[in-house]
Scaffold this motif. Structure first.
Motif, mmCIF file in Angstrom:
data_model
loop_
_atom_site.group_PDB
_atom_site.id
_atom_site.type_symbol
_atom_site.label_atom_id
_atom_site.label_comp_id
_atom_site.label_asym_id
_atom_site.label_seq_id
_atom_site.Cartn_x
_atom_site.Cartn_y
_atom_site.Cartn_z
ATOM 1 N N PRO A 70 0.826 -1.208 0.000
ATOM 2 C CA PRO A 70 0.000 0.000 0.000
ATOM 3 C C PRO A 70 0.865 1.266 0.000
ATOM 4 N N GLY A 71 0.497 2.206 -0.847
ATOM 5 C CA GLY A 71 1.211 3.475 -0.917
ATOM 6 C C GLY A 71 2.443 3.457 -1.803
ATOM 7 N N GLU A 72 2.780 2.303 -2.348
ATOM 8 C CA GLU A 72 3.951 2.216 -3.223
ATOM 9 C C GLU A 72 3.518 2.341 -4.678
ATOM 10 N N MET A 73 4.392 2.935 -5.482
ATOM 11 C CA MET A 73 4.055 3.256 -6.865
ATOM 12 C C MET A 73 4.733 2.319 -7.858
ATOM 13 N N VAL A 74 3.996 2.051 -8.924
ATOM 14 C CA VAL A 74 4.538 1.354 -10.091
ATOM 15 C C VAL A 74 4.370 2.291 -11.276
ATOM 16 N N CYS A 75 5.411 2.422 -12.074
ATOM 17 C CA CYS A 75 5.341 3.206 -13.306
ATOM 18 C C CYS A 75 5.182 2.227 -14.462
ATOM 19 N N PHE A 76 4.040 2.277 -15.098
ATOM 20 C CA PHE A 76 3.748 1.364 -16.198
ATOM 21 C C PHE A 76 4.417 1.861 -17.474
#
Length: 71
Positions: free
Chosen positions: A20-26
């Motif tokens: 939760p709260g972590e980002m993935v850049c697609f």
């Protein structure tokens, strides 16, 4: 319950062990392929769209949905 296409998006978060709260850049092709699912998951408050291009963070609800086993 997630659709198959929404589950495919969540598989990306699962692959990178995102919490939760972590980002993935697609990458652009993947973001374009899953644009509708990313939008739906954001509307359902499973993801948060970040300012960073094609960046999405997992919410607590999204994390729970991601952890739910697919049928």
């Amino acid at each position: 319950m997630l659709t198959d296409s929404e589950s495919a998006v969540m598989d990306v978060f699962r692959e990178f062990l995102v919490g939760p709260g972590e980002m993935v850049c697609f990458p652009t092709p993947l973001a374009e392929k899953h644009a509708a699912s990313l939008k739906r998951l954001t509307q359902r408050d499973y993801l948060t769209k970040e300012e960073f291009a094609a960046g999405y963070s997992l919410t607590a609800a999204g994390y729970r949905a991601m952890r739910t086993k697919r049928k």
